[in-house]
Design a protein around this motif. Structure first.
Motif, PDB file in Angstrom:
ATOM      1  N   GLN A  94       0.882  -1.330  -0.166  1.00  0.00           N
ATOM      2  CA  GLN A  94      -0.027  -0.025   0.050  1.00  0.00           C
ATOM      3  C   GLN A  94       0.704   1.270  -0.107  1.00  0.00           C
ATOM      4  O   GLN A  94       0.748   2.349  -0.783  1.00  0.00           O
ATOM      5  CB  GLN A  94      -1.091   0.026   0.991  1.00  0.00           C
ATOM      6  CG  GLN A  94      -2.008  -0.972   1.217  1.00  0.00           C
ATOM      7  CD  GLN A  94      -2.863  -1.078   2.559  1.00  0.00           C
ATOM      8  OE1 GLN A  94      -2.511  -0.488   3.566  1.00  0.00           O
ATOM      9  NE2 GLN A  94      -3.886  -1.990   2.422  1.00  0.00           N
ATOM     10  N   HIS A  95       1.890   1.304   0.868  1.00  0.00           N
ATOM     11  CA  HIS A  95       2.992   2.529   0.859  1.00  0.00           C
ATOM     12  C   HIS A  95       3.526   2.517  -0.491  1.00  0.00           C
ATOM     13  O   HIS A  95       3.649   3.644  -1.012  1.00  0.00           O
ATOM     14  CB  HIS A  95       3.861   2.141   2.008  1.00  0.00           C
ATOM     15  CG  HIS A  95       3.282   2.449   3.527  1.00  0.00           C
ATOM     16  ND1 HIS A  95       3.989   1.785   4.485  1.00  0.00           N
ATOM     17  CD2 HIS A  95       2.435   3.150   3.867  1.00  0.00           C
ATOM     18  CE1 HIS A  95       3.254   2.070   5.556  1.00  0.00           C
ATOM     19  NE2 HIS A  95       2.277   2.939   5.193  1.00  0.00           N
ATOM     20  N   TYR A  96       3.959   1.492  -1.024  1.00  0.00           N
ATOM     21  CA  TYR A  96       4.605   1.561  -2.448  1.00  0.00           C
ATOM     22  C   TYR A  96       3.602   2.154  -3.501  1.00  0.00           C
ATOM     23  O   TYR A  96       4.039   3.086  -4.216  1.00  0.00           O
ATOM     24  CB  TYR A  96       5.160   0.272  -2.898  1.00  0.00           C
ATOM     25  CG  TYR A  96       5.486   0.249  -4.257  1.00  0.00           C
ATOM     26  CD1 TYR A  96       6.928   0.586  -4.426  1.00  0.00           C
ATOM     27  CD2 TYR A  96       4.686  -0.275  -5.155  1.00  0.00           C
ATOM     28  CE1 TYR A  96       7.270   0.518  -5.863  1.00  0.00           C
ATOM     29  CE2 TYR A  96       5.229  -0.381  -6.617  1.00  0.00           C
ATOM     30  CZ  TYR A  96       6.490   0.251  -6.883  1.00  0.00           C
ATOM     31  OH  TYR A  96       6.921   0.271  -8.300  1.00  0.00           O
ATOM     32  N   SER A  97       2.316   1.643  -3.293  1.00  0.00           N
ATOM     33  CA  SER A  97       1.429   2.193  -4.402  1.00  0.00           C
ATOM     34  C   SER A  97       1.251   3.669  -4.120  1.00  0.00           C
ATOM     35  O   SER A  97       1.029   4.628  -5.171  1.00  0.00           O
ATOM     36  CB  SER A  97       0.087   1.568  -4.400  1.00  0.00           C
ATOM     37  OG  SER A  97       0.032   0.111  -4.503  1.00  0.00           O
ATOM     38  N   ARG A  98       1.030   4.153  -2.840  1.00  0.00           N
ATOM     39  CA  ARG A  98       0.795   5.443  -2.581  1.00  0.00           C
ATOM     40  C   ARG A  98       1.959   6.388  -2.903  1.00  0.00           C
ATOM     41  O   ARG A  98       2.064   7.438  -3.609  1.00  0.00           O
ATOM     42  CB  ARG A  98       0.648   5.829  -1.171  1.00  0.00           C
ATOM     43  CG  ARG A  98      -0.002   7.114  -0.758  1.00  0.00           C
ATOM     44  CD  ARG A  98      -0.134   7.401   0.684  1.00  0.00           C
ATOM     45  NE  ARG A  98       1.236   7.562   1.292  1.00  0.00           N
ATOM     46  CZ  ARG A  98       1.629   7.133   2.346  1.00  0.00           C
ATOM     47  NH1 ARG A  98       0.960   6.307   3.148  1.00  0.00           N
ATOM     48  NH2 ARG A  98       2.894   7.293   2.974  1.00  0.00           N
ATOM     49  N   PHE A  99       3.314   5.939  -2.592  1.00  0.00           N
ATOM     50  CA  PHE A  99       4.509   6.836  -3.109  1.00  0.00           C
ATOM     51  C   PHE A  99       4.609   6.645  -4.695  1.00  0.00           C
ATOM     52  O   PHE A  99       5.048   7.628  -5.162  1.00  0.00           O
ATOM     53  CB  PHE A  99       5.783   5.990  -2.484  1.00  0.00           C
ATOM     54  CG  PHE A  99       5.733   6.162  -0.845  1.00  0.00           C
ATOM     55  CD1 PHE A  99       5.284   7.566  -0.478  1.00  0.00           C
ATOM     56  CD2 PHE A  99       6.291   5.143  -0.393  1.00  0.00           C
ATOM     57  CE1 PHE A  99       5.229   7.638   0.891  1.00  0.00           C
ATOM     58  CE2 PHE A  99       6.234   5.401   1.189  1.00  0.00           C
ATOM     59  CZ  PHE A  99       5.778   6.671   1.639  1.00  0.00           C
ATOM     60  N   GLU A 100       4.305   5.683  -5.273  1.00  0.00           N
ATOM     61  CA  GLU A 100       4.416   5.701  -6.666  1.00  0.00           C
ATOM     62  C   GLU A 100       3.464   6.533  -7.275  1.00  0.00           C
ATOM     63  O   GLU A 100       3.739   7.478  -8.377  1.00  0.00           O
ATOM     64  CB  GLU A 100       4.048   4.280  -7.314  1.00  0.00           C
ATOM     65  CG  GLU A 100       4.435   4.037  -8.791  1.00  0.00           C
ATOM     66  CD  GLU A 100       5.880   4.067  -9.172  1.00  0.00           C
ATOM     67  OE1 GLU A 100       5.934   4.641 -10.288  1.00  0.00           O
ATOM     68  OE2 GLU A 100       6.779   3.649  -8.398  1.00  0.00           O
ATOM     69  N   SER A 101       1.990   6.687  -6.872  1.00  0.00           N
ATOM     70  CA  SER A 101       1.085   7.371  -7.277  1.00  0.00           C
ATOM     71  C   SER A 101       1.784   8.999  -7.146  1.00  0.00           C
ATOM     72  O   SER A 101       1.904  10.035  -8.024  1.00  0.00           O
ATOM     73  CB  SER A 101      -0.008   7.417  -6.614  1.00  0.00           C
ATOM     74  OG  SER A 101      -1.097   8.376  -6.917  1.00  0.00           O
ATOM     75  N   GLU A 102       2.175   9.321  -5.884  1.00  0.00           N
ATOM     76  CA  GLU A 102       2.978  10.430  -5.446  1.00  0.00           C
ATOM     77  C   GLU A 102       4.097  10.876  -6.374  1.00  0.00           C
ATOM     78  O   GLU A 102       4.287  12.113  -6.969  1.00  0.00           O
ATOM     79  CB  GLU A 102       3.341  10.738  -4.134  1.00  0.00           C
ATOM     80  CG  GLU A 102       2.120  10.702  -3.031  1.00  0.00           C
ATOM     81  CD  GLU A 102       2.652  10.611  -1.764  1.00  0.00           C
ATOM     82  OE1 GLU A 102       3.650  10.760  -1.584  1.00  0.00           O
ATOM     83  OE2 GLU A 102       1.776  10.315  -0.819  1.00  0.00           O
TER      84      GLU A 102
END
Length: 161
Positions: A79-87
């Motif tokens: 989830q953190h990876y997905s959020r950071f990738e989006s950011e």
């Protein structure tokens, strides 16, 4: 040196009629003793097996718990990876936009500086065709209004008229 009592090698010989019965009784006692020993050995073996099974079950439970924790941690990390990738994607887009804007602004500054320098050298502006009002040219580049090193008071005479 044989003893006179009829014994040899420290074993007593029983009379024939009782010797078979005694031998049978000794054999039964040994058999019973062996059976008890085997039962005790089997009981100990079953206990070792049960302890080993209990240890394995405890290890299975421990590994299942660790596996559950790892899966939970992996889900959170994903989830953190997905959020950071989006950011990151948003930031990359903003960086491209800002870079383009900066490049445009740099080009404008470059053209303005080149225009001022070229006007000062008379390369682009023909003074004979310029319309003037009381000696002031209508072309702002020819008056060097945008030069950084020109004092403000020198341009103030424009507003006196």
């Amino acid at each position: 040196m044989a003893s006179s009592s009829g014994t040899s090698s420290g074993t007593t010989q029983l009379p024939n009629s009782g010797s078979e019965e005694d031998l049978q009784m000794v054999m039964n006692q040994r058999k019973q003793k062996r059976m008890l020993s085997n039962r005790e050995s089997a009981r100990r073996s079953r206990m070792r097996k049960q302890k080993h099974l209990d240890d394995l079950l405890a290890q299975v439970n421990k590994l299942r718990k660790e596996n559950s924790q790892i899966i939970t941690s992996l889900n959170i990390t994903t989830q953190h990876y997905s959020r950071f990738e989006s950011e990151n994607s948003v930031l990359r887009t903003q960086m491209i936009e800002l870079s383009t804007r900066l490049q445009s602004l740099n080009e404008i500054v470059h053209y303005m500086n080149n225009g001022i320098e070229n006007n000062a050298n008379g390369l682009f502006y023909d003074e004979t065709q310029a319309a003037t009002i009381d000696g002031f040219s209508m072309n702002p580049w020819s008056n060097n209004l945008f030069c950084v090193n020109q004092p403000i008071m020198a341009s103030a005479d424009i507003f006196q008229y």
